[in-house]
Design a protein around this motif. Structure first.
Motif, PDB file in Angstrom:
ATOM      1  N   SER A   7       0.884  -0.928   0.342  1.00 36.01           N
ATOM      2  CA  SER A   7      -0.090  -0.079  -0.044  1.00 36.01           C
ATOM      3  C   SER A   7       0.788   1.201   0.017  1.00 36.01           C
ATOM      4  N   ASN A   8       0.038   2.079  -0.113  1.00 38.08           N
ATOM      5  CA  ASN A   8       0.675   3.944   0.113  1.00 38.08           C
ATOM      6  C   ASN A   8      -0.122   4.714   0.169  1.00 38.08           C
ATOM      7  N   PRO A   9       0.152   4.319   1.720  1.00 43.36           N
ATOM      8  CA  PRO A   9      -0.380   5.402   2.437  1.00 43.36           C
ATOM      9  C   PRO A   9      -1.190   6.994   1.919  1.00 43.36           C
ATOM     10  N   ALA A  10       0.393   6.974   2.006  1.00 41.88           N
ATOM     11  CA  ALA A  10       0.136   8.972   1.060  1.00 41.88           C
ATOM     12  C   ALA A  10      -0.898   8.965  -0.177  1.00 41.88           C
ATOM     13  N   ALA A  11      -0.983   7.909  -0.722  1.00 41.95           N
ATOM     14  CA  ALA A  11      -1.622   8.057  -1.603  1.00 41.95           C
ATOM     15  C   ALA A  11      -3.586   7.831  -1.957  1.00 41.95           C
ATOM     16  N   GLU A  12      -3.860   7.429  -0.520  1.00 38.36           N
ATOM     17  CA  GLU A  12      -5.145   6.916  -0.491  1.00 38.36           C
ATOM     18  C   GLU A  12      -5.721   7.151  -0.154  1.00 38.36           C
ATOM     19  N   THR A  13      -7.267   7.126  -0.875  1.00 36.95           N
ATOM     20  CA  THR A  13      -8.419   7.823  -0.323  1.00 36.95           C
ATOM     21  C   THR A  13      -8.486   6.537   1.156  1.00 36.95           C
ATOM     22  N   PRO A  32      -7.382   1.277 -13.310  1.00 38.39           N
ATOM     23  CA  PRO A  32      -7.474   2.960 -13.712  1.00 38.39           C
ATOM     24  C   PRO A  32      -7.985   3.421 -13.003  1.00 38.39           C
ATOM     25  N   ARG A  33      -7.791   5.152 -12.794  1.00 42.50           N
ATOM     26  CA  ARG A  33      -8.372   5.477 -11.361  1.00 42.50           C
ATOM     27  C   ARG A  33     -10.120   5.309 -11.173  1.00 42.50           C
ATOM     28  N   ALA A  34     -10.672   5.630 -12.362  1.00 38.64           N
ATOM     29  CA  ALA A  34     -12.075   6.135 -11.670  1.00 38.64           C
ATOM     30  C   ALA A  34     -12.702   4.898 -11.388  1.00 38.64           C
ATOM     31  N   GLN A  35     -12.463   3.508 -12.785  1.00 40.32           N
ATOM     32  CA  GLN A  35     -12.897   2.499 -12.084  1.00 40.32           C
ATOM     33  C   GLN A  35     -12.582   1.713 -10.218  1.00 40.32           C
ATOM     34  N   ARG A  36     -11.199   2.360  -9.827  1.00 42.26           N
ATOM     35  CA  ARG A  36     -10.016   2.280  -8.737  1.00 42.26           C
ATOM     36  C   ARG A  36     -11.297   2.612  -7.389  1.00 42.26           C
ATOM     37  N   ASP A  37     -11.418   4.098  -8.080  1.00 47.33           N
ATOM     38  CA  ASP A  37     -12.242   4.528  -6.401  1.00 47.33           C
ATOM     39  C   ASP A  37     -13.569   4.439  -6.440  1.00 47.33           C
ATOM     40  N   GLY A  38     -14.326   3.688  -7.606  1.00 48.82           N
ATOM     41  CA  GLY A  38     -15.365   3.486  -7.389  1.00 48.82           C
ATOM     42  C   GLY A  38     -15.707   1.488  -6.345  1.00 48.82           C
ATOM     43  N   MET A  39     -14.439   1.013  -6.861  1.00 50.46           N
ATOM     44  CA  MET A  39     -14.801  -0.406  -6.551  1.00 50.46           C
ATOM     45  C   MET A  39     -14.405   0.166  -4.637  1.00 50.46           C
ATOM     46  N   PHE A  40     -13.075   1.004  -4.449  1.00 51.91           N
ATOM     47  CA  PHE A  40     -12.400   0.871  -3.469  1.00 51.91           C
ATOM     48  C   PHE A  40     -14.393   1.006  -2.443  1.00 51.91           C
ATOM     49  N   GLU A  41     -15.372   2.258  -3.290  1.00 51.79           N
ATOM     50  CA  GLU A  41     -16.462   2.500  -2.036  1.00 51.79           C
ATOM     51  C   GLU A  41     -17.243   1.611  -1.956  1.00 51.79           C
ATOM     52  N   ILE A  42     -17.407   0.354  -3.553  1.00 48.34           N
ATOM     53  CA  ILE A  42     -17.942  -0.251  -3.108  1.00 48.34           C
ATOM     54  C   ILE A  42     -17.691  -1.337  -1.684  1.00 48.34           C
ATOM     55  N   ARG A  90     -21.946   9.171  -5.399  1.00 47.40           N
ATOM     56  CA  ARG A  90     -20.877   9.452  -7.193  1.00 47.40           C
ATOM     57  C   ARG A  90     -20.810   8.603  -7.735  1.00 47.40           C
ATOM     58  N   THR A  91     -19.896   7.407  -7.129  1.00 45.53           N
ATOM     59  CA  THR A  91     -19.898   6.503  -7.688  1.00 45.53           C
ATOM     60  C   THR A  91     -21.381   5.504  -9.036  1.00 45.53           C
ATOM     61  N   ALA A 135     -23.870 -10.825  -5.494  1.00 42.40           N
ATOM     62  CA  ALA A 135     -24.648  -9.441  -5.276  1.00 42.40           C
ATOM     63  C   ALA A 135     -23.516  -8.314  -5.651  1.00 42.40           C
ATOM     64  N   VAL A 136     -22.512  -8.746  -4.871  1.00 36.05           N
ATOM     65  CA  VAL A 136     -20.599  -7.263  -4.492  1.00 36.05           C
ATOM     66  C   VAL A 136     -20.806  -7.751  -6.003  1.00 36.05           C
ATOM     67  N   GLY A 137     -20.112  -8.802  -6.821  1.00 35.67           N
ATOM     68  CA  GLY A 137     -19.961  -8.754  -8.268  1.00 35.67           C
ATOM     69  C   GLY A 137     -20.974  -8.457  -9.404  1.00 35.67           C
ATOM     70  N   ARG A 138     -22.582  -7.980  -9.140  1.00 37.01           N
ATOM     71  CA  ARG A 138     -23.043  -7.652 -10.043  1.00 37.01           C
ATOM     72  C   ARG A 138     -23.094  -6.476  -9.760  1.00 37.01           C
ATOM     73  N   LEU A 139     -22.275  -5.359  -8.546  1.00 36.28           N
ATOM     74  CA  LEU A 139     -22.207  -4.659  -8.938  1.00 36.28           C
ATOM     75  C   LEU A 139     -21.203  -4.032  -9.259  1.00 36.28           C
ATOM     76  N   SER A 140     -19.618  -4.505  -9.112  1.00 33.37           N
ATOM     77  CA  SER A 140     -18.621  -4.482  -9.073  1.00 33.37           C
ATOM     78  C   SER A 140     -18.313  -4.975 -10.946  1.00 33.37           C
ATOM     79  N   VAL A 141     -19.543  -5.940 -11.866  1.00 33.81           N
ATOM     80  CA  VAL A 141     -19.023  -5.928 -13.130  1.00 33.81           C
ATOM     81  C   VAL A 141     -18.970  -4.734 -13.964  1.00 33.81           C
TER      82      VAL A 141
END
Length: 281
Positions: A7-13, A32-42, A90-91, A135-141
């Protein structure tokens, strides 16, 4: 969870920090950033409702906390998100995520709150797997950008493969907190009695676990066939998860289910190798 990853704590949300230390974090960090942010929100959502289910408080208090999440989701989908859920809102808007899938996750967590799960029947176990994993998969795909039908199919099969592997890995840890997710049909057929956490903890479970192993392997096989139809960049995250959990399943099979049952893990080096291989080869 699997083994901790880099992990890189300085760059983490905030949501990334919730996920850090898991194989999920490692797999999603390369998106990619947008997908990464979305997955971390889920992931953050799932982690928070899971923490409610696993808390030690009274059942009615935990049910009330889960109901508050349902109320908050109502507000999110009405365009009035609470401040703490604005990133999730937003996600949801960006990827057109379905409210029903978030509610299914909450319903799955609530199954652990309404009553302690001990040796559910096969139908109940499958419903649990659908809610807390598929259900988590249905959000993720939707975030990965898969076609609808393939995405639903991958969610069904990979979600169950991952959850069944979790159940097989965590038998003793679950029994220690009074839970048994192995189905009553396979336990009874293999001669385990009575169906209590203490008995399961002390029993040889190879025969009881064999049907779940077969199911998990079949779900992994179907999942891999679906992912083969897509470019690497679309399915790189679920592919890494499938490989990491597939490695855990292989280790569980090699270890067996007698007693004692040492904890099985995928090493950090193995996880790094999976990341590098899937990203560059």
């Amino acid at each position: 969870m699997l083994d901790p990853s880099m992990s890189n704590p300085a760059a983490e949300t905030n949501s990334e920090r919730v996920a850090s230390g898991s194989s999920f974090y490692a797999a999603m960090r390369i998106l990619p950033r947008a997908q990464r942010d979305g997955m971390f929100e889920i992931y953050s959502f799932c982690r928070q409702v899971d923490d409610i289910a696993d808390a030690d408080g009274p059942r009615d208090g935990r049910q009330a906390a889960l109901q508050q999440w349902r109320n908050d989701l109502d507000d999110v989908y009405a365009g009035l998100p609470p401040a703490r859920l604005q990133p999730l809102a937003r996600t949801i808007a960006e990827f057109s995520l379905d409210k029903a899938d978030f509610l299914a996750v909450i319903d799955g967590m609530e199954m652990d709150v309404v009553s302690t799960i001990v040796a559910p029947d096969l139908q109940t176990l499958d419903l649990y797997c659908d809610r807390v994993a598929s259900a988590v998969g249905r959000l993720s795909v939707k975030i990965f950008g898969m076609k609808h039908d393939d995405g639903i199919a991958l969610s069904h099969h990979l979600g169950r493969a991952l959850q069944l592997t979790n159940i097989l890995r965590d038998i003793d840890e679950d029994a220690d907190i009074g839970r048994v997710y192995l189905p009553r049909e396979t336990l009874t057929a293999s001669g385990v009695s009575p169906l209590t956490p203490e008995t399961i903890r002390a029993s040889r479970l190879d025969l009881a676990c064999a049907p779940l192993i077969a199911q998990a392997k079949e779900h992994f096989t179907v999942s891999n066939e679906i992912m083969k139809r897509y470019p690497r960049k679309v399915v790189i995250a679920p592919k890494i998860m499938a490989q990491a959990y597939g490695a855990i399943l292989d280790k569980l099979i090699a270890r067996g289910f007698g007693t004692p049952r040492p904890r099985v893990r995928v090493s950090k080096l193995r996880l790094i190798a999976l990341l590098v291989w899937n990203k560059y080869f």
